[in-house]
Design a protein around this motif. Structure first.
Motif, PDB file in Angstrom:
ATOM      1  N   LEU A 127       1.354  -1.239   0.223  1.00 59.43           N
ATOM      2  CA  LEU A 127       0.400   0.039   0.144  1.00 59.43           C
ATOM      3  C   LEU A 127       0.551   0.740   0.076  1.00 59.43           C
ATOM      4  O   LEU A 127       0.756   2.285  -0.426  1.00 59.43           O
ATOM      5  N   VAL A 128       2.482   1.427   0.701  1.00 62.56           N
ATOM      6  CA  VAL A 128       2.792   2.442   0.885  1.00 62.56           C
ATOM      7  C   VAL A 128       3.607   2.337  -0.276  1.00 62.56           C
ATOM      8  O   VAL A 128       3.333   3.943  -0.872  1.00 62.56           O
ATOM      9  N   GLY A 129       4.024   1.431  -1.349  1.00 61.86           N
ATOM     10  CA  GLY A 129       4.539   1.338  -2.005  1.00 61.86           C
ATOM     11  C   GLY A 129       3.772   2.212  -3.765  1.00 61.86           C
ATOM     12  O   GLY A 129       4.331   3.100  -4.384  1.00 61.86           O
ATOM     13  N   GLY A 130       2.454   1.458  -3.275  1.00 62.27           N
ATOM     14  CA  GLY A 130       1.321   2.172  -4.678  1.00 62.27           C
ATOM     15  C   GLY A 130       1.434   3.711  -4.061  1.00 62.27           C
ATOM     16  O   GLY A 130       1.055   4.355  -5.220  1.00 62.27           O
ATOM     17  N   PHE A 131       1.059   4.418  -2.933  1.00 65.11           N
ATOM     18  CA  PHE A 131       0.810   5.785  -2.999  1.00 65.11           C
ATOM     19  C   PHE A 131       2.463   6.477  -2.877  1.00 65.11           C
ATOM     20  O   PHE A 131       2.012   7.403  -3.803  1.00 65.11           O
ATOM     21  N   PHE A 132       3.147   5.922  -3.063  1.00 64.27           N
ATOM     22  CA  PHE A 132       4.483   6.142  -3.437  1.00 64.27           C
ATOM     23  C   PHE A 132       4.985   7.249  -5.416  1.00 64.27           C
ATOM     24  O   PHE A 132       4.907   7.602  -5.692  1.00 64.27           O
TER      25      PHE A 132
END
Length: 209
Positions: A127-132
């Motif tokens: 999820l964090v990677g997707g937001f970044f």
């Protein structure tokens, strides 16, 4: 592993998108200016980037020898238009946040392929990677679209005399950096969407050691 195929694709697309974002920053051909006066700009073409402006000149060089002259922009140059300043800052942010997205995705994929089935070690990092990825894509989209708008409206730049550049071109067109940036945007947004679509399998049993 069977639930993370899209995320593996996201990592591949994000890697390519991040590389293209970095490449677009270094390319000087953001705007291609066609000028009428070829006394100094011998080829009649100048390339305006976000860090410098370059052109080919035969002045003061041997006949038949092509020499490229470049003038680097300074942070104190007041003549630089807002879209170029925005591109300088936003592309640096995109490069940094895209790298963070890659790191988060690598960590999540590492846990997946090592058989670590703890939800807190996998899903949050996807999820964090997707937001970044998505944030990086938007940071590239803004300067690319803004500079493309300036090209299509043939907007001028008040270069100082030392640059030997006219304030307005006879015509201008988008350079190779803009389509490279567009592809980077598409890949980063796709990778972000794929990363955010991850759903941890509820039936997975935690591995006990």
């Amino acid at each position: 592993v069977s639930t993370s195929h899209l995320q593996l694709t996201a990592f591949a697309l994000g890697t390519i998108g991040w590389i293209l974002c970095t490449v677009s920053m270094g390319i000087v051909e953001w705007r291609v200016w066609h000028v009428d006066n070829t006394t100094i700009i011998s080829s009649g073409i100048a390339w305006v980037g976000i860090w410098k402006v370059c052109f080919i000149s035969y002045l003061h060089v041997s006949p038949g020898y092509r020499e490229q002259f470049c003038h680097k922009f300074s942070g104190y140059d007041s003549f630089i238009p807002h879209e170029i300043y925005a591109a300088q800052g936003l592309l640096l942010i995109a490069m940094f946040t895209g790298l963070l997205g890659l790191v988060a995705t690598i960590f999540a994929l590492r846990n997946v392929y090592m058989g670590i089935s703890h939800k807190t070690r996998i899903a949050p990092f996807f999820l964090v990677g997707g937001f970044f990825y998505i944030f990086a894509g938007l940071c590239v989209l803004i300067p690319v679209s803004w500079n493309f708008y300036s090209v299509t409206h043939n907007q001028s730049i008040a270069f100082p005399p030392s640059y030997y550049m006219p304030s307005s071109p006879a015509a201008q067109e988008a350079g190779i950096a803009i389509p490279v940036g567009i592809v980077a945007v598409i890949l980063l947004l796709l990778s972000g969407t794929f990363s955010l679509s991850y759903r941890f399998p509820m039936t997975a049993n935690p591995i006990t050691k």
